[in-house]
Design an enzyme around this catalytic site. Sequence first.
Site, PDB file in Angstrom:
ATOM      1  N   GLU A  46       0.873  -1.182   0.000  1.00 53.92           N
ATOM      2  CA  GLU A  46       0.000   0.000   0.000  1.00 53.92           C
ATOM      3  C   GLU A  46       0.917   1.242   0.000  1.00 53.92           C
ATOM      4  O   GLU A  46       1.968   1.244   0.641  1.00 53.92           O
ATOM      5  CB  GLU A  46      -0.825  -0.006   1.296  1.00 53.92           C
ATOM      6  CG  GLU A  46      -1.662   1.221   1.552  1.00 53.92           C
ATOM      7  CD  GLU A  46      -2.225   1.280   2.984  1.00 53.92           C
ATOM      8  OE1 GLU A  46      -1.491   0.926   3.939  1.00 53.92           O
ATOM      9  OE2 GLU A  46      -3.376   1.671   3.148  1.00 53.92           O
ATOM     10  N   ASN A 109      -7.281   5.737  -1.808  1.00 49.92           N
ATOM     11  CA  ASN A 109      -6.147   4.861  -1.508  1.00 49.92           C
ATOM     12  C   ASN A 109      -6.315   3.657  -2.433  1.00 49.92           C
ATOM     13  O   ASN A 109      -7.225   2.848  -2.251  1.00 49.92           O
ATOM     14  CB  ASN A 109      -6.216   4.472  -0.026  1.00 49.92           C
ATOM     15  CG  ASN A 109      -4.958   3.784   0.443  1.00 49.92           C
ATOM     16  OD1 ASN A 109      -4.209   3.236  -0.357  1.00 49.92           O
ATOM     17  ND2 ASN A 109      -4.741   3.787   1.746  1.00 49.92           N
ATOM     18  N   LYS A 126      -9.462   1.251  -1.870  1.00 54.23           N
ATOM     19  CA  LYS A 126      -9.634   0.739  -0.501  1.00 54.23           C
ATOM     20  C   LYS A 126     -11.019   1.047   0.056  1.00 54.23           C
ATOM     21  O   LYS A 126     -11.454   2.202   0.055  1.00 54.23           O
ATOM     22  CB  LYS A 126      -8.550   1.374   0.382  1.00 54.23           C
ATOM     23  CG  LYS A 126      -8.478   0.865   1.806  1.00 54.23           C
ATOM     24  CD  LYS A 126      -7.292   1.537   2.514  1.00 54.23           C
ATOM     25  CE  LYS A 126      -7.048   1.038   3.908  1.00 54.23           C
ATOM     26  NZ  LYS A 126      -5.813   1.598   4.482  1.00 54.23           N
ATOM     27  N   GLU A 144      -6.203   8.605   7.967  1.00 52.10           N
ATOM     28  CA  GLU A 144      -6.623   8.222   6.610  1.00 52.10           C
ATOM     29  C   GLU A 144      -7.980   8.804   6.245  1.00 52.10           C
ATOM     30  O   GLU A 144      -8.244   9.113   5.090  1.00 52.10           O
ATOM     31  CB  GLU A 144      -6.670   6.703   6.485  1.00 52.10           C
ATOM     32  CG  GLU A 144      -5.358   6.087   6.101  1.00 52.10           C
ATOM     33  CD  GLU A 144      -5.527   4.647   5.675  1.00 52.10           C
ATOM     34  OE1 GLU A 144      -6.120   4.401   4.625  1.00 52.10           O
ATOM     35  OE2 GLU A 144      -5.067   3.765   6.425  1.00 52.10           O
ATOM     36  N   CYS A 170      -4.530  -3.038   2.981  1.00 51.91           N
ATOM     37  CA  CYS A 170      -4.268  -2.907   4.410  1.00 51.91           C
ATOM     38  C   CYS A 170      -5.441  -3.279   5.314  1.00 51.91           C
ATOM     39  O   CYS A 170      -5.731  -4.436   5.501  1.00 51.91           O
ATOM     40  CB  CYS A 170      -3.741  -1.514   4.725  1.00 51.91           C
ATOM     41  SG  CYS A 170      -2.946  -1.529   6.346  1.00 51.91           S
ATOM     42  N   ASN A 195       0.442  -1.016   5.301  1.00 52.55           N
ATOM     43  CA  ASN A 195       1.345  -0.229   6.171  1.00 52.55           C
ATOM     44  C   ASN A 195       0.735  -0.331   7.556  1.00 52.55           C
ATOM     45  O   ASN A 195      -0.319   0.263   7.806  1.00 52.55           O
ATOM     46  CB  ASN A 195       1.327   1.256   5.813  1.00 52.55           C
ATOM     47  CG  ASN A 195       2.077   1.597   4.541  1.00 52.55           C
ATOM     48  OD1 ASN A 195       3.140   2.224   4.574  1.00 52.55           O
ATOM     49  ND2 ASN A 195       1.516   1.237   3.420  1.00 52.55           N
TER      50      ASN A 195
HETATM   51  N1  CDT Z   1      -2.921   1.434   6.494  1.00 49.09           N
HETATM   52  C1  CDT Z   1      -3.824   0.842   7.310  1.00 49.09           C
HETATM   53  O1  CDT Z   1      -4.961   0.636   6.939  1.00 49.09           O
HETATM   54  N2  CDT Z   1      -3.385   0.538   8.539  1.00 49.09           N
HETATM   55  C2  CDT Z   1      -4.260  -0.008   9.536  1.00 49.09           C
HETATM   56  C3  CDT Z   1      -3.874   0.568  10.857  1.00 49.09           C
HETATM   57  C4  CDT Z   1      -5.043   1.165  11.451  1.00 49.09           C
HETATM   58  S1  CDT Z   1      -4.616   1.863  12.990  1.00 49.09           S
HETATM   59  C5  CDT Z   1      -5.812   3.052  13.146  1.00 49.09           C
HETATM   60  C6  CDT Z   1      -4.212  -1.514   9.647  1.00 49.09           C
HETATM   61  O2  CDT Z   1      -5.274  -2.120   9.772  1.00 49.09           O
HETATM   62  O3  CDT Z   1      -3.130  -2.102   9.635  1.00 49.09           O
END
Ligand code: CDT
Length: 302
Positions: A46, A109, A126, A144, A170, A195
């Site tokens: 991502e 995204n 996303k 985000e 993600c 990420n």
């Molecule tokens: N990039 C991403 O979606 N990261 C989320 C972290 C969320 S923490 C508020 C994940 O689910 O890994």
Amino acid sequence: ARCLTIAVAQTGPIQRSATRAETVGRLVHLLEQAAAAGAEIAVFPEMALTTFFPRWRIDDQAEIDAFFESAMPGPETQRLYDAAARLKVGFALGYCEIAQEDGRTRHFNTMDLVGPDGRFIGRYRKMHVPGSAEPEEGTTTHLERRYFEPGNLGFPVFDYGGVRVGMAICNDRRWPETYRMLCLNGAEVVLLGYNTPLLLDEAPALAHLRMFHNHLPMQAGAYQNTLWVAAAAKAGLEDGQALIGGSCIIAPTGEMAAQAISLGDEVIVHRADLDLIAICRKVNFDFALYRRPDQYRLISEP
Ligand code: CDT
């Protein structure tokens, strides 16, 4: 056997100070490694062109938009598409997309699927956009929802040389609906990028479970939907924030077929046996025979 040799191209951190040219150069090098290992397709993380900027509150729209791509390929990313055509290895690439749609500028995204001829095949935006629009006291800043609209393209599945390929980004990987929708749309392979911060201020008691909660839903999603899942992390210490690695390739049995061992740029490869899908379906998941969609209606109600 029907097979697809899949590469997961994990990246180490991409610092804000890195130029797009440097970053694209790293991705080209990873694609070359994938090709040398016999891969037919590669998945990148991502936001594979930039740092994970939603860790910051930024107000200036021009500063925000500098993390986004308004054309794919653009002048700086063309090299990666040329490499795909030269190496005959397609890829899925996560990036921040600016689109002019419905008479306005929209931010998504996004992950694009590109063929072994370097041509665009399909796009996913996303669906499950986590975090908040403003920093929240006591939680790790994850904005985000400030910068991205939720996806509006459904859970599409594309033909990649006769293999049905879907994508997810993600936080999508934590939701069973993602895999079930892709499965019902006919996916055999799900390519996923992420990420994920190693530490969350809001849940210190769960700190030791970060990798478990990374792999658990992907293994369950693969098993319960008889899919191959290939997931690429952006890993390591990025602009002061630690991101987990754990990139992997998971079989429809739920087994780990391959796993990254570093927090840096690393390619893992597995020759995915697509016939395993039918075997797994036969054992327990003959969806047409056993599913009870009429009993699941609550799931699709708000
Ligand atoms: N990039 C991403 O979606 N990261 C989320 C972290 C969320 S923490 C508020 C994940 O689910 O890994």
